[in-house]
Write an enzyme that holds these catalytic residues in place. Structure first.
Site, PDB file in Angstrom:
ATOM      1  N   HIS A   4       0.764  -1.210   0.001  1.00 59.66           N
ATOM      2  CA  HIS A   4      -0.036   0.073  -0.128  1.00 59.66           C
ATOM      3  C   HIS A   4       0.968   1.411  -0.038  1.00 59.66           C
ATOM      4  O   HIS A   4       0.363   2.254   0.290  1.00 59.66           O
ATOM      5  CB  HIS A   4      -1.012   0.049   1.106  1.00 59.66           C
ATOM      6  N   GLY A  30      -0.474  -2.438  -6.017  1.00 60.29           N
ATOM      7  CA  GLY A  30      -1.340  -3.625  -5.763  1.00 60.29           C
ATOM      8  C   GLY A  30      -3.053  -3.122  -5.525  1.00 60.29           C
ATOM      9  O   GLY A  30      -3.660  -3.668  -5.770  1.00 60.29           O
ATOM     10  N   HIS A  31      -2.824  -1.831  -4.736  1.00 60.43           N
ATOM     11  CA  HIS A  31      -4.249  -1.355  -4.651  1.00 60.43           C
ATOM     12  C   HIS A  31      -4.064  -0.023  -5.329  1.00 60.43           C
ATOM     13  O   HIS A  31      -3.360   1.048  -5.018  1.00 60.43           O
ATOM     14  CB  HIS A  31      -4.379  -0.835  -3.052  1.00 60.43           C
ATOM     15  N   HIS A  83     -11.153  -7.337  -6.181  1.00 59.03           N
ATOM     16  CA  HIS A  83     -11.649  -6.149  -4.923  1.00 59.03           C
ATOM     17  C   HIS A  83     -12.283  -5.076  -5.657  1.00 59.03           C
ATOM     18  O   HIS A  83     -11.891  -4.341  -6.315  1.00 59.03           O
ATOM     19  CB  HIS A  83     -10.199  -5.859  -4.389  1.00 59.03           C
ATOM     20  N   GLU A 135     -13.878  -9.031  -0.429  1.00 55.96           N
ATOM     21  CA  GLU A 135     -14.275  -7.867  -0.733  1.00 55.96           C
ATOM     22  C   GLU A 135     -14.531  -7.551  -2.239  1.00 55.96           C
ATOM     23  O   GLU A 135     -14.328  -6.530  -2.560  1.00 55.96           O
ATOM     24  CB  GLU A 135     -13.763  -6.764  -0.017  1.00 55.96           C
ATOM     25  N   GLU A 138     -19.079  -2.665   0.799  1.00 54.22           N
ATOM     26  CA  GLU A 138     -18.290  -1.819   1.291  1.00 54.22           C
ATOM     27  C   GLU A 138     -18.519  -0.543   1.087  1.00 54.22           C
ATOM     28  O   GLU A 138     -18.595  -0.093  -0.150  1.00 54.22           O
ATOM     29  CB  GLU A 138     -16.545  -1.915   1.344  1.00 54.22           C
ATOM     30  N   CYS A 197     -16.637   2.090   1.127  1.00 48.47           N
ATOM     31  CA  CYS A 197     -16.013   2.778   0.157  1.00 48.47           C
ATOM     32  C   CYS A 197     -16.116   2.448  -1.334  1.00 48.47           C
ATOM     33  O   CYS A 197     -15.552   3.164  -2.033  1.00 48.47           O
ATOM     34  CB  CYS A 197     -14.236   2.409   0.812  1.00 48.47           C
ATOM     35  N   CYS A 235     -11.181   2.679   6.704  1.00 48.49           N
ATOM     36  CA  CYS A 235     -11.047   3.571   5.816  1.00 48.49           C
ATOM     37  C   CYS A 235     -12.270   4.155   5.277  1.00 48.49           C
ATOM     38  O   CYS A 235     -12.396   5.119   4.896  1.00 48.49           O
ATOM     39  CB  CYS A 235     -10.561   2.467   4.621  1.00 48.49           C
ATOM     40  N   CYS A 236     -13.504   3.508   5.800  1.00 53.66           N
ATOM     41  CA  CYS A 236     -14.858   3.946   5.359  1.00 53.66           C
ATOM     42  C   CYS A 236     -15.223   5.292   6.061  1.00 53.66           C
ATOM     43  O   CYS A 236     -15.775   6.058   5.256  1.00 53.66           O
ATOM     44  CB  CYS A 236     -15.494   2.751   5.622  1.00 53.66           C
TER      45      CYS A 236
END
Length: 645
Positions: free
Chosen positions: A136, A187-188, A264, A316, A332, A334, A412-413
C-alpha cells in the site's frame, strides 16, 4: 471543439436540502472532531487507531514501533481531505490550526528523499517497493496527493502540496516510463487518479504519464505482482492473500481489454476512475471504450439496487453476473464512494446525464447508510437483509454488523464518507464555456462564472412532497441550463417565467436556453413504486422492493415486528405515503402498504420439518428509507419482500 464540463468546487455551492444539507453540516460539526479523536485513540471502547502515534514515531517525536494496519496513514490523509472540503464549503475554517499542525507532523515524518510511509519507515526501511501487492505504499501516496490538492485549493497553502509533490517526484523517479525504472504498479490502485489531480493543479506532465503507465503495465506478462508474491514463498502480510488470484487486483488481463468488473471492488472502481480521467485528458478512445464496457457490466449485472458493489464477503470482491446475495454480501461503503467517483467521471467524459443516475443511487442509499444520523457510528459492510442473531463471530456472517460501529481497526470507510459528503458540490453541478449542468435534484445554490459572466442558481427541489422543482437563475447574459430529470419523475409540465415550454432533451439533459435572469419550474412527482430484480438475481427472485425517487426503502423490526421474511406484499397493492418520522433526519416520507404475515408453515409448529400447512394473516407493512436504517431501535432489516401472487 466543445469543452467537457467541469464539476463545481465546494466553495461554489451551498447545500440547503433538508436531508443532505444536514449531513454536510454534520461533517463539519461532528465527524471532523469525532474522527480526530479516533485517530488520536481517544474514543473509549474502540480499537485504537495508532494513526497519529505512527507519524510521531516516524518523525522521531516518540519511541515505539508501528501499530495498526500498514495503510493506516491514509485515514489521516482522508480526514485532512475532508477538513479541506469543510474549509472550502464554509463549515470548517476552525480546523485550519489543527490541520496545519498535523501537516507539519507529516512533513517531519517524511524521509529526506521524499518517501513517506510510516510502516516501512519504522519497521522495514530496507523493504521499500518490495511488496507492491500488499504494501500500500503507492496507495498511501495517492491519498496524500488527494488531500494535498484539496487543502491547497481550500487554503492556498502549499505545505502539504509540497510534501505530496516531493513524494510524487520520487515515485516518478522509481516507476516512471523509460529504461531502468521499476516495472511494477500498485497492488491497490488509487495513486493513478490522484496523479491526474496533481497534474491538473501543477501542469507537470510527468504525473499524467506515470498514471498512464501504471494502467498500461497492469496485466502484462509475466504478472509483476504474482511473481513478486512467489518470491516471498507464502510469507504474506495479509493471511487472506493465500487465496490471492490475478482477478483480485485486476491484473488478469490488460485493463483496456477487460470487459467485466472483477476482483476487489474498491481497487476496481478506483482504477476505472483513473482510466476515465486519462481517457479524457489524452483523448484515448480505446480507454474510453473500456470504461464504458466496465461501467455497463457493473450497473447492468453486478450492482445492488442500493448502489452497493462487491457481493463477496471474502476478499471484498465482485463475483459473477447477477450474483447479488442480500444477507452476506460485502458492499463496502468505500466501494460505493468509488462507484460515485467513476460514474461522475464517466458523465464528464461522455457528456451523458445517465451516469449521474448511478451517482444518485449510491449516494442516496449505501453511502448515506454508512453513517449514523449523529455522525459517530459507521457501517463498513452494507447488507440488504440483517438478522442480528446470525451475525456471529467466527462464522461466514462475522463481517456483517447489525448496528453501526464507533470505529474500526481498518477504518478506511468513515473518513471516506466524510470527504464525500463534504465535497458534495462536485456531484451536484458542473459547467462548461456556455452551460450550467444541474446533475442532482438536491436543493442548493450555486455560483459560477460561465463565458466570463457570473451566474447564480437557486434550486428548490421538492419533488418528494409538493411536486415542484424550481430553479431561479441570475445572469447578466444569455446562459444555457442543462437539467437532469431522472426517469422516476412523472413530469406534468414545465414553464420558464410562467410560460409553458417544451424544451429539447440532449444527452439526457433537458436544455433551457435562457436570455439571462429566468425562473424554470418543473411540476413533477415521484410516486412510490415497487421494483423487481432481473429473474437471474436468485437471491431476490419472486420478491419486490419499495422505492420513492432515488431512495430504496426497507422494513425494520421496530416497525414490523420480528421474522421479516415471513412478510409478503402484492405488487399491485396501493402504497400510502405518510409524513416523515420526527426521529429520522431529512423529512423523507414513510411508506405503508397492506401485506400478509405467514403464521404457520407446518402442521406441527414445534417440529423442524413436517408436512406443509400454510396459514397467514393480513398485516400493515411500514417502510423507511434504507439510508436511515438502524437509527432507531436496532433489530432485523430487510429490503426485498416476498411478492404475493
Amino acid at each position: 471543439m466543445k469543452q467537457h464540463s467541469i464539476p463545481l468546487e465546494a466553495d461554489q455551492v451551498q447545500v440547503t436540502d433538508p436531508l443532505f444539507g444536514s449531513y454536510v453540516r454534520l461533517v463539519g460539526e461532528k465527524l471532523i472532531p469525532y474522527q480526530w479523536e479516533a485517530l488520536n485513540d481517544r474514543i473509549p471502547g474502540t480499537e485504537p487507531s495508532h494513526c497519529i502515534d505512527n507519524f510521531r514515531v516516524a518523525a522521531g517525536q516518540m519511541q515505539g514501533g508501528h501499530r495498526g494496519a500498514i495503510f493506516q496513514d491514509t485515514d489521516l490523509y482522508k480526514w485532512l481531505e475532508a477538513v479541506a472540503f469543510c474549509i472550502q464549503n464554509g463549515t470548517g475554517r476552525q480546523y485550519i490550526p489543527i490541520a496545519d499542525e498535523v501537516i507539519e507532523l507529516i512533513g517531519q515524518a517524511q524521509c529526506e528523499d521524499g518517501y513517506l510511509n510510516t510502516y516501512i519507515t519504522i519497521e522495514h526501511p530496507e523493504n521499500r517497493w518490495k511488496n507492491l501487492a500488499e504494501g500500500h505504499e503507492l496507495y498511501g501516496c495517492g491519498h496524500l496527493i488527494e488531500a494535498a490538492v484539496a487543502y491547497y485549493k481550500a487554503t492556498g497553502k502549499r505545505n502539504l502540496l509540497d510534501i505530496a509533490q516531493k513524494f510524487a517526484d520520487l515515485v516518478v523517479q522509481v516507476f516512471g516510463p523509460g529504461e531502468g525504472r521499476c516495472q511494477g504498479y500498485p497492488g491497490h490502485q488509487e495513486i493513478e487518479l490522484a496523479l491526474v489531480k496533481l497534474y491538473r493543479v501543477t501542469g507537470k506532465k510527468a504525473y499524467l504519464e506515470l498514471a498512464d503507465s501504471f494502467i498500461r503495465r497492469r496485466g502484462a506478462r509475466p504478472n509483476y505482482l504474482v511473481e513478486e508474491m512467489k518470491g516471498r514463498h507464502g510469507h504474506n502480510i495479509f493471511p487472506e492473500f493465500y487465496e490471492y488470484d490475478e482477478k483480485y487486483a485486476q491484473t488478469h488481463e490488460p485493463p483496456l481489454q477487460q470487459s467485466t468488473a472483477e476482483g476487489h471492488a474498491v481497487r476496481a472502481v478506483y482504477m476505472y476512475s483513473a482510466m476515465a480521467d486519462l481517457a479524457l485528458e489524452e483523448g484515448d478512445d480505446e480507454m474510453r471504450s473500456a470504461c464504458v464496457r466496465l461501467y455497463n457490466n457493473i450497473v447492468g449485472r453486478r450492482m445492488y439496487i442500493t448502489g452497493g458493489i462487491g457481493s463477496s464477503g471474502k476478499l471484498e470482491r465482485f463475483t459473477a453476473d447477477y450474483d447479488l446475495p442480500n444477507d452476506r454480501m460485502y458492499c463496502e461503503s468505500c466501494a460505493s464512494v468509488g462507484l460515485m467517483m467513476f460514474s461522475q467521471r464517466m458523465a464528464t467524459l461522455t457528456g451523458e446525464a445517465d451516469y449521474y443516475d448511478t451517482v444518485e443511487r449510491a449516494l442516496c442509499n449505501t453511502v448515506l447508510a454508512g453513517i449514523s444520523k449523529d455522525g459517530d457510528r459507521y457501517f463498513y459492510v452494507n447488507p440488504l437483509e440483517v438478522w442480528p442473531d446470525n451475525c456471529l463471530p467466527s462464522t461466514s456472517m462475522s463481517h456483517v454488523k447489525p448496528v453501526r460501529q464507533p470505529w474500526f481497526a481498518c477504518a478506511c470507510c468513515p473518513p471516506n464518507i466524510a470527504r464525500t459528503l463534504a465535497s458534495l458540490a462536485q456531484y451536484l453541478y458542473a459547467a462548461d464555456e456556455d452551460s450550467l449542468y444541474v446533475n442532482q435534484l438536491i436543493s442548493s445554490t450555486a455560483n459560477v462564472e460561465i463565458g466570463g459572466t457570473a451566474v447564480h442558481a437557486d434550486l428548490q427541489a421538492d419533488y418528494l412532497h409538493s411536486g415542484l422543482i424550481r430553479l431561479a437563475v441570475q445572469s447578466a447574459r444569455p446562459v444555457t441550463v442543462r437539467l437532469r430529470l431522472p426517469d422516476y419523475l412523472k413530469v406534468d409540465g414545465i414553464t420558464v417565467d410562467g410560460k409553458p415550454v417544451t424544451p429539447a432533451v440532449e444527452h439526457g439533459y433537458t436544455v433551457f436556453a435562457l436570455p439571462g435572469d429566468a425562473v424554470i419550474e418543473v411540476k413533477a412527482s415521484a410516486p412510490a413504486r415497487f421494483v423487481a430484480a432481473h429473474r437471474r438475481v436468485r437471491a431476490s427472485t419472486g420478491r419486490v422492493a419499495l422505492m420513492k425517487g432515488p431512495f430504496v426503502y426497507c422494513l425494520e423490526q421496530t416497525d414490523n415486528g420480528e421474522d421479516l421474511p415471513a412478510l409478503s406484499v402484492s405488487p399491485d397493492a396501493v402504497i400510502q405515503e405518510l409524513p416523515p418520522l420526527s426521529d429520522l433526519p431529512g423529512a423523507l416520507p414513510v411508506l405503508e402498504v397492506d401485506g400478509r404475515r405467514l403464521t404457520q408453515t407446518t402442521g406441527n409448529d414445534d417440529a423442524l420439518y413436517d408436512a406443509p400447512h400454510f396459514a397467514s394473516e393480513p398485516t400493515r407493512l411500514r417502510a423507511v428509507p434504507y439510508a436511515l436504517w438502524c437509527n432507531r431501535t436496532p433489530g432485523e432489516m430487510q429490503v426485498w419482500i416476498n411478492a404475493a401472487r
